[in-house]
Design a protein around this motif. Structure first.
Motif, PDB file in Angstrom:
ATOM      1  N   ALA A  44      71.956  95.663 -30.545  1.00 56.29           N
ATOM      2  CA  ALA A  44      72.949  94.964 -31.360  1.00 56.29           C
ATOM      3  C   ALA A  44      72.247  94.130 -32.418  1.00 56.29           C
ATOM      4  N   GLY A  45      72.888  94.033 -33.581  1.00 54.99           N
ATOM      5  CA  GLY A  45      72.371  93.205 -34.663  1.00 54.99           C
ATOM      6  C   GLY A  45      73.324  92.066 -34.957  1.00 54.99           C
ATOM      7  N   GLY A  46      72.801  90.982 -35.588  1.00 55.38           N
ATOM      8  CA  GLY A  46      73.620  89.801 -35.855  1.00 55.38           C
ATOM      9  C   GLY A  46      73.669  89.427 -37.323  1.00 55.38           C
ATOM     10  N   PHE A  47      74.582  88.516 -37.634  1.00 57.42           N
ATOM     11  CA  PHE A  47      74.793  88.093 -39.019  1.00 57.42           C
ATOM     12  C   PHE A  47      73.660  87.225 -39.559  1.00 57.42           C
ATOM     13  N   GLN A  48      72.766  86.749 -38.699  1.00 59.44           N
ATOM     14  CA  GLN A  48      71.623  85.953 -39.140  1.00 59.44           C
ATOM     15  C   GLN A  48      70.306  86.699 -38.953  1.00 59.44           C
ATOM     16  N   THR A  66      64.236  88.892 -39.467  1.00 61.18           N
ATOM     17  CA  THR A  66      63.968  88.297 -40.772  1.00 61.18           C
ATOM     18  C   THR A  66      64.587  86.910 -40.820  1.00 61.18           C
ATOM     19  N   THR A  67      63.986  86.030 -41.591  1.00 69.13           N
ATOM     20  CA  THR A  67      64.532  84.688 -41.791  1.00 69.13           C
ATOM     21  C   THR A  67      65.075  84.537 -43.203  1.00 69.13           C
ATOM     22  N   ASP A  68      65.232  85.648 -43.887  1.00 64.55           N
ATOM     23  CA  ASP A  68      65.772  85.634 -45.237  1.00 64.55           C
ATOM     24  C   ASP A  68      67.146  84.966 -45.230  1.00 64.55           C
ATOM     25  N   GLU A  69      67.480  84.265 -46.303  1.00 59.72           N
ATOM     26  CA  GLU A  69      68.745  83.533 -46.373  1.00 59.72           C
ATOM     27  C   GLU A  69      69.949  84.458 -46.219  1.00 59.72           C
ATOM     28  N   ASN A  70      69.834  85.667 -46.758  1.00 60.73           N
ATOM     29  CA  ASN A  70      70.905  86.652 -46.651  1.00 60.73           C
ATOM     30  C   ASN A  70      70.433  87.750 -45.708  1.00 60.73           C
ATOM     31  N   ALA A  71      70.391  87.419 -44.416  1.00 57.24           N
ATOM     32  CA  ALA A  71      69.603  88.223 -43.475  1.00 57.24           C
ATOM     33  C   ALA A  71      70.398  89.167 -42.601  1.00 57.24           C
ATOM     34  N   ILE A  72      71.689  89.330 -42.819  1.00 55.95           N
ATOM     35  CA  ILE A  72      72.522  90.099 -41.911  1.00 55.95           C
ATOM     36  C   ILE A  72      71.925  91.458 -41.547  1.00 55.95           C
ATOM     37  N   THR A  73      71.966  91.785 -40.264  1.00 53.97           N
ATOM     38  CA  THR A  73      71.576  93.114 -39.804  1.00 53.97           C
ATOM     39  C   THR A  73      72.800  94.014 -39.955  1.00 53.97           C
ATOM     40  N   ASN A  74      72.754  94.897 -40.941  1.00 48.16           N
ATOM     41  CA  ASN A  74      73.922  95.707 -41.284  1.00 48.16           C
ATOM     42  C   ASN A  74      74.107  96.910 -40.369  1.00 48.16           C
ATOM     43  N   ALA A  75      73.010  97.477 -39.873  1.00 45.55           N
ATOM     44  CA  ALA A  75      73.114  98.684 -39.045  1.00 45.55           C
ATOM     45  C   ALA A  75      71.902  98.797 -38.137  1.00 45.55           C
ATOM     46  N   VAL A  76      72.101  99.399 -36.978  1.00 48.80           N
ATOM     47  CA  VAL A  76      71.002  99.724 -36.063  1.00 48.80           C
ATOM     48  C   VAL A  76      71.173 101.177 -35.635  1.00 48.80           C
ATOM     49  N   ASP A  77      70.072 101.859 -35.434  1.00 50.82           N
ATOM     50  CA  ASP A  77      70.111 103.264 -35.027  1.00 50.82           C
ATOM     51  C   ASP A  77      69.053 103.487 -33.954  1.00 50.82           C
ATOM     52  N   ILE A  78      69.416 104.220 -32.920  1.00 51.62           N
ATOM     53  CA  ILE A  78      68.488 104.585 -31.850  1.00 51.62           C
ATOM     54  C   ILE A  78      68.251 106.086 -31.941  1.00 51.62           C
TER      55      ILE A  78
END
Length: 299
Positions: free
Chosen positions: A57-61, A81-93
């Motif tokens: 799972a990915g998160g908005f931060q 990432t600690t980027d200000e706009n860091a949302i994890t948009n997608a994950v793939d296995i």
């Protein structure tokens, strides 16, 4: 997802079970020298994928959470990432050509990261000129579709990140992609309210354009046998197309509420639609209805 809780729903037993609670502190169990794992809490989940008992799972931060469904606790979690706009948009296995399991993340910081699912070490990262909204790896593990804040969609080498093809035809930003199980057809979903189908052997132009009703195409799924393609808009509409008819025959499912995602059952007999609406939040199950066992089947 429901109130910071990841639930597993059994369509056979007709009941749900909590798999992960992300409101509490999440303490990773995997520890070794140099491990980048860190404790997380109150994660707002933005995306999720499950394969072979591994849930990611990915998160908005920029969070990433990896859990084995047949073990207690969370194996690994961190902020990629600690980027200000860091949302994890997608994950793939996926499995690479040698059979090793990999986890791929797509983030708003314009980077794609590849992690080894054995120890969750980051083994590669690719940088692009725009925020990456979605990635999907081909069934053979050799190619990856990369889509983002660009009208163009890329097909790259999954090992090196080198761009192999540039798919042109969409008019706006792209958000979703899926590979046909045969690995020859790629479907891409866009803000221009269309899903385009591409034959990767001839990527110069799309072979079909499937139109939505009102909004962007945010999720695309093929059945495991490749017979059906389903695509979801942000709210109210899910479209199912029959690949056997060259996607000319379709069905529109009209519901009410914001759509969190869609998924076919492994046996292709059911389509699940997650509704994230605050009032009407639910999981809807649609079963295949067969008019003639050998000829026709609809959801």
């Amino acid at each position: 997802m429901q109130n910071y809780s990841v639930m597993h729903w059994s369509s056979l037993l007709r009941r749900g079970k909590e798999v992960l609670n992300v409101a509490k502190p999440i303490i990773p169990t995997l520890k070794y020298p140099g491990c980048s794992a860190e404790t997380l809490s109150r994660v707002q989940i933005s995306t999720m994928s499950v394969k072979d008992n591994l849930m990611v799972a990915g998160g908005f931060q920029g969070e990433l959470i990896c859990k084995s469904l047949n073990q207690t606790g969370v194996a690994f979690c961190t902020k990629v990432t600690t980027d200000e706009n860091a949302i994890t948009n997608a994950v793939d296995i996926y499995r690479n050509p040698s059979g090793a399991t990999r986890v791929m993340t797509a983030n708003n910081d314009a980077q794609v990261r590849v992690m080894d699912a054995a120890n969750f070490a980051c083994i590669n990262r690719f940088t692009f000129p725009w925020s990456v909204n979605n990635t999907s790896v081909s069934p053979d593990g050799k190619m990856v579709a990369i889509l983002g804040d660009s009208a163009e969609c890329l097909i790259a080498d999954a090992q090196s990140g080198k761009v192999m093809s540039n798919l042109k035809g969409h008019l706006d930003y792209s958000f979703a992609s899926a590979w046909h199980p045969d690995g020859r057809i790629l479907a891409t979903g866009n803000q221009d309210t269309t899903c385009r189908l591409w034959d990767i052997r001839k990527p110069s132009e799309s072979i079909a354009v499937l139109k939505g009703r009102m909004g962007a195409i945010r999720t695309i799924r093929f059945t495991s046998d490749g017979r059906f393609l389903a695509m979801a808009e942000p709210a109210d509409f899910v479209h199912v197309f029959d690949a056997k008819s060259d996607y000319a025959v379709g069905q529109e499912i009209d519901l009410f509420g914001e759509i969190a995602g869609i998924s076919f059952s492994p046996d292709t007999e059911a389509l699940f639609v997650g509704v994230s609406d605050r009032t009407y939040g639910s999981l809807l199950e649609f079963n295949r209805r067969r008019n003639d066992h050998y000829l026709e089947c609809l959801f």
